[in-house]
Design an enzyme around this catalytic site. Structure first.
Site, PDB file in Angstrom:
ATOM      1  N   PRO A  14       0.820  -1.227   0.000  1.00 40.05           N
ATOM      2  CG  PRO A  14      -0.139  -1.128   2.133  1.00 40.05           C
ATOM      3  CD  PRO A  14       0.643  -2.024   1.225  1.00 40.05           C
ATOM      4  CD  GLU A  40       9.358  -9.732  -5.592  1.00 35.19           C
ATOM      5  OE1 GLU A  40      10.561  -9.662  -5.318  1.00 35.19           O
ATOM      6  OE2 GLU A  40       8.508  -8.935  -5.161  1.00 35.19           O
ATOM      7  CG  ASP A  68      11.324  -5.953  -7.691  1.00 34.66           C
ATOM      8  OD1 ASP A  68      10.396  -6.531  -7.097  1.00 34.66           O
ATOM      9  OD2 ASP A  68      12.525  -6.166  -7.429  1.00 34.66           O
ATOM     10  CG  HIS A 170      13.951   4.425  -4.780  1.00 35.10           C
ATOM     11  ND1 HIS A 170      13.518   5.170  -3.703  1.00 35.10           N
ATOM     12  CD2 HIS A 170      13.454   3.164  -4.581  1.00 35.10           C
ATOM     13  CE1 HIS A 170      12.827   4.394  -2.886  1.00 35.10           C
ATOM     14  NE2 HIS A 170      12.769   3.178  -3.393  1.00 35.10           N
TER      15      HIS A 170
HETATM   16  P1  IMP Z   1       9.604  -5.565  -3.732  1.00 34.30           P
HETATM   17  O1  IMP Z   1       9.803  -4.485  -4.760  1.00 34.30           O
HETATM   18  O2  IMP Z   1       8.198  -5.963  -3.569  1.00 34.30           O
HETATM   19  O3  IMP Z   1      10.562  -6.696  -3.933  1.00 34.30           O
HETATM   20  O4  IMP Z   1       9.960  -4.937  -2.327  1.00 34.30           O
HETATM   21  C1  IMP Z   1      10.915  -3.956  -2.200  1.00 34.30           C
HETATM   22  C2  IMP Z   1      11.283  -3.796  -0.748  1.00 34.30           C
HETATM   23  O5  IMP Z   1      12.387  -2.882  -0.702  1.00 34.30           O
HETATM   24  C3  IMP Z   1      10.197  -3.150   0.081  1.00 34.30           C
HETATM   25  O6  IMP Z   1       9.341  -4.072   0.684  1.00 34.30           O
HETATM   26  C4  IMP Z   1      11.017  -2.396   1.111  1.00 34.30           C
HETATM   27  O7  IMP Z   1      11.438  -3.268   2.122  1.00 34.30           O
HETATM   28  C5  IMP Z   1      12.219  -1.944   0.307  1.00 34.30           C
HETATM   29  N1  IMP Z   1      11.944  -0.634  -0.310  1.00 34.30           N
HETATM   30  C6  IMP Z   1      11.752  -0.358  -1.627  1.00 34.30           C
HETATM   31  N2  IMP Z   1      11.460   0.937  -1.805  1.00 34.30           N
HETATM   32  C7  IMP Z   1      11.441   1.482  -0.577  1.00 34.30           C
HETATM   33  C8  IMP Z   1      11.167   2.800  -0.124  1.00 34.30           C
HETATM   34  O8  IMP Z   1      10.826   3.727  -0.864  1.00 34.30           O
HETATM   35  N3  IMP Z   1      11.266   2.962   1.203  1.00 34.30           N
HETATM   36  C9  IMP Z   1      11.603   1.987   2.077  1.00 34.30           C
HETATM   37  N4  IMP Z   1      11.844   0.740   1.702  1.00 34.30           N
HETATM   38  C10 IMP Z   1      11.771   0.484   0.378  1.00 34.30           C
END
Ligand code: IMP
Length: 189
Positions: A14, A40, A68, A170
């Site tokens: 979310p 993934e 991602d 990012h």
């Molecule tokens: P995925 O893209 O679902 O594999 O998850 C990426 C994971 O990286 C997230 O659940 C966070 O733990 C971390 N992450 C990615 N972007 C952010 C951000 O903007 N803030 C904090 N953690 C992030």
């Protein structure tokens, strides 16, 4: 800009959905969040993961966005990287902060956003450099936000309002490219 552009963002997170919605609003893009867990694969780069997420949303009509992202720490050879979500839910911040007590704290967040428009797919990327704070601070945002201090800041991402994070994160750097691409396509078609 003519009319509203609709886009479905597919994710279980979310926090990501809220950010994507805010980042794309100025482009006249209305984001519908669809909560779905996507595969993934084991891969060490985000774009490979995004390509497989795009393959898993073929059944969803219209413009579709997947994403991602992860935290890459220089002195840990890029760890946790693509394993960021898994590492955080299994271990929390503790082991990482402990590991960094005697190591350089430079790190970057990376995001790859995968867009499907009609039969075309495109991947847009964004990064933000910073350092890992010695302890967690702040309650805003999600994931590693309480321990990430972007370069030039003294506060973590979790200590500022969402709009401040969205100015340089990012995700905003990747997703703004999506906004520019979609807005350009709409005005030129
Ligand atoms: P995925 O893209 O679902 O594999 O998850 C990426 C994971 O990286 C997230 O659940 C966070 O733990 C971390 N992450 C990615 N972007 C952010 C951000 O903007 N803030 C904090 N953690 C992030």
């Amino acid at each position: 800009m003519s009319g509203v552009i609709r886009l479905t963002f597919v994710s279980t997170n979310p926090g990501k959905a809220r950010e994507v919605r805010e980042i794309l609003a100025p482009y006249g893009i209305r984001v519908h969040w669809r909560r779905r867990r996507l595969p993934e694969p084991q891969a060490d780069d985000l774009s490979t993961v995004v390509r497989s997420k795009l393959a898993a949303v073929k059944d969803i009509p219209g413009n579709v966005l997947v994403e991602d992202s992860g935290l890459f720490i220089d002195s840990l050879a890029g760890f946790p990287g693509v394993y960021s979500a898994h590492f955080l839910s299994a271990w929390g911040f503790g082991p990482m902060l402990e590991l960094l007590r005697r190591r350089a704290r430079d790190a970057e967040f990376r995001a790859a956003a995968g867009l499907r428009v009609g039969s075309r797919t495109r991947i847009f990327t964004g990064t933000v450099r910073g350092t890992i704070a010695p302890r967690a601070r702040g309650t805003a945002g999600f994931g590693y936000d309480p321990i990430f201090v972007p370069h030039g800041w003294t506060k973590t991402f979790a200590q500022v309002p969402p709009a401040a994070k969205n100015r340089l994160s990012h995700r905003s750097r990747a997703v703004r490219k999506v906004g520019e691409y979609l807005a350009r396509r709409t005005t030129t078609s």
